[in-house]
Structure formats: C-alpha cells, structure tokens
Scaffold this active site. Structure first.
Site, PDB file in Angstrom:
ATOM      1  N   CYS A 189       0.813  -1.231   0.000  1.00 52.45           N
ATOM      2  CA  CYS A 189       0.000   0.000   0.000  1.00 52.45           C
ATOM      3  C   CYS A 189       0.846   1.281   0.000  1.00 52.45           C
ATOM      4  CB  CYS A 189      -0.958  -0.012   1.190  1.00 52.45           C
ATOM      5  SG  CYS A 189      -0.226  -0.622   2.709  1.00 52.45           S
ATOM      6  N   HIS A 192      -3.033   6.270   4.489  1.00 48.33           N
ATOM      7  CA  HIS A 192      -1.606   6.461   4.738  1.00 48.33           C
ATOM      8  C   HIS A 192      -1.182   7.846   4.223  1.00 48.33           C
ATOM      9  CE1 HIS A 192      -1.313   2.359   5.780  1.00 48.33           C
ATOM     10  NE2 HIS A 192      -0.576   1.875   4.797  1.00 48.33           N
TER      11      HIS A 192
END
Ligand code: A2P
Length: 339
Positions: free
Chosen positions: A126, A239
């Site tokens: 990710c 994130h």
C-alpha cells in the site's frame, strides 16, 4: 466475468464488494471465500445476499478473475492452483510481488506490464502504491534518481484487527482503563511507533524494504535508491507520506505542480494561504491520492519535497487491484469464456 474474492470478510475483501459495484465491473457471478470460521455468513452485493464459503480443496474457484487478500501464506500455497483452473489471480499479498515471472502493477505507472502475466499479477504494498502514483509522473518528466520517504501509516494496513484495536484502545484510554494491545506490540491509542514488521540486519524493516524493492521493479529502475522510515499512526484508513525526491535534471516546484495536476489518480491539494494540504481524513473513502506541500528541497539541488495521502484500503489495495483488471479488459486481455 465470474469473479471470486478470497478473504472476502476482511478489511480489503469487503471493500472489493463496494468498488466492484460502484465501478460497474462486469460481474456475472460472484463467489466469496474466507476461512471456515466465516462459512455461511452473508455479505451484500448489488442488493442481494451472497454466502461466504470456505475455500474448495481442489483449487477450482470457478472464476475468471480472483481478487485475493487473505494473507501471504495462503496465496503462496494456492494462487498457482487457482490460476491453473483458468483464473487470472490479482493478489494483494506480498507472496508473489518480487517473483520475476509475476508483474507488479500500479496502473498509473506500469499498467501494460500486467499484460505479460502468466496467471498471477501482484498488487504492490500500500505505501508503495500511494508513493508511486505521485512519483511515476514526476519520474516520466524529470527522471527519478533517489528518494527519502517517511510514512504515517493507518492501522487498516494490519486488517480488521488493526482497525478494531485503534477503536478499542482509544476508548480504553479515554475511560482510564488498562491498555492491552493484541494486534500491535505497543498501544496505538494516542501514540505512534516504528512499523510492526520484522527488522533486517541493515536496520530497515520489511515495510521499508518493500518501498525500495517494489518501486525499483514497478518503475524499471534497478539502481533507484530509496531510504524509508515507516511509522504506524493512530489513523483508521489512509496512509500519508513525506517524500523528498531527487531527479536527474533541474526541476522546479511549478513544473512539478503542472505535471501532477495532469496526472491520473491524483488531486493536488496545495493551498498555502489556508495551510491546507493532504490529510488522511480527506483521503479516506476516496479514489485519488492527494498530493501537496510541493516545494523545492532546500537541502539538495534538483530535488523536490512533497506530502501525499491516500486511502490504504482503496488505492492502496482493493481499488488498485480492480483497476488492474479493468486495464486488462480495456486491452482485450481479460474476457469471460464463451459458454
Ligand atoms: P475470516 O474473516 O473468516 O477470518 P484481514 O486482512 O482484515 O485480517 O482479513 C483477512 C481475510 O482473510 C479474512 O477474510 C479472513 O477470513 C481471511 N482468511 C484468513 N485465513 C484464511 C484461510 N485459512 N482461508 C481462507 N480465508 C482466510
């Protein structure tokens, strides 16, 4: 298209259901798989219940596309068998990413690499995906040579258990109850800590190494140098990353802003007057990687500093995987078999 989701009850698995529906992915049948514990549970797709099943022993998922996100060891053990039964496996785990025979794909960076698959295509880590959505167009324009990256990673990267732990420990902390972490080693409530992956002899943890090795493979830059510091923060599902990137030639913040504004998958959020830049809450639930804080790096000529935020479960996992399948369809490389 017959679609199967392996790990359908997980944080990424459940997101697939919504994304396939929203994007009108051409699903003719949907099979949902999880562990024995979840067999019999029902999840909703297009307004109808679909029953979750345990994986069949013979490896035949009766699918043209398998989206797999049930952990690396399960994918390592079974993905080839699923592919032998005719499926293209788009795998969200780390099992196949560095295999030279398996394409590792971020559609905005190297979509056509997916066409060379032999049954399995890997979805990158990710943090790598979110960084490369911004770095790939800058690389095309200016030639990326080196980067340092500091990540601020959401708990969703550790699955449902990570999400539950942030909620439970935050509540416990506010109530003055003892903090008993289960998924992480340390309390994630009102805290942050170095990423919860193993640390190698060189002092870098596995997540930091993935950012280096996966970026090299995706960008086709075996000499690329990246030094990352990966940190888990008390954020649910997006994130953020501070990136300092050095390029081959001269680069200005204005030229970079122009490149990023025209690049797919990006929303430039760079409002200096209002001090408003990419934030994980704004990235959560969306498809775009937010990019901002764009400036020339005063410590190094030819370098840029930027800050990005992206939804870890969507672009960092499920959305990227669905976009890989969509790219194959657009190229005529993924078709349902004629009955
Ligand atoms: P289950 O919910 O039945 O445990 P997450 O990443 O959020 O932790 O989710 C992991 C996903 O992988 C879940 O859907 C989980 O199912 C599934 N899973 C875990 N172990 C297995 C297994 N041995 N076989 C199939 N699915 C599994």
């Amino acid at each position: 298209m017959r679609v199967a989701i392996v790990g359908a009850t997980g944080a990424v698995g459940t997101e697939f259901l919504g994304i396939l529906e929203e994007r009108r992915f051409p699903v003719t049948s949907l099979s949902l798989f999880a562990s024995e514990r979840s067999a019999g549970r029902e999840l909703e797709f297009r307004g109808s219940p679909v029953t979750v099943r345990a994986l069949p022993d013979d490896g035949d998922l009766e699918a043209d596309v398998v989206f797999s996100s049930a952990g690396g060891s399960l994918s390592r053990a079974h993905a080839q068998a699923w592919a032998r039964h005719g499926a293209i496996v788009i795998d969200n785990t780390s099992a196949w990413r560095m295999d030279p025979d398996v394409p590792l794909v971020v559609p905005e960076a190297n979509g056509d690499d997916a066409l060379a698959h032999r049954g399995i295509i890997a979805n990158p880590n990710c943090s790598t995906i979110i960084a490369l959505v911004a770095l790939a167009p800058l690389h095309r324009a200016f030639g990326l040579r080196r980067a340092t990256v500091a990540t601020y990673q959401a708990v969703s990267g550790a699955g449902m258990a990570g999400i539950d732990e942030l909620r439970d420990l935050t509540r416990a902390a506010l109530d003055g109850d003892p903090l008993r972490p289960r998924k992480f080693r340390h309390s994630i409530a009102f805290n942050l800590f170095s990423h919860d992956s193993d640390i190698g002899d060189d002092g870098y943890n596995v997540e930091e190494r993935k950012l280096l090795l996966e970026s090299r493979k995706i960008l086709g830059l075996p000499e690329l140098r990246i030094s990352a510091t990966c940190v888990r923060v008390p954020v649910f599902r997006a994130h953020s990353e501070a990136i300092h990137a050095e390029f081959e030639g001269p680069v200005s913040a204005d030229a970079a802003r122009e490149v990023l504004a025209a690049a797919p998958g990006i929303r430039v959020v760079d409002d200096r007057q209002r001090n408003t830049f990419p934030m994980p809450l704004d990235a959560s639930g969306g498809d775009d990687v937010l990019v901002g804080r764009l400036r020339e790096d005063t410590s190094l000529p030819g370098a840029l500093a930027l800050f990005v935020a992206g939804d870890q479960i969507r672009k960092g996992a499920a959305l990227n995987a669905v976009q890989i399948a969509e790219h194959l369809i657009a190229q005529g490389a993924l078709r349902a078999p004629v009955p």
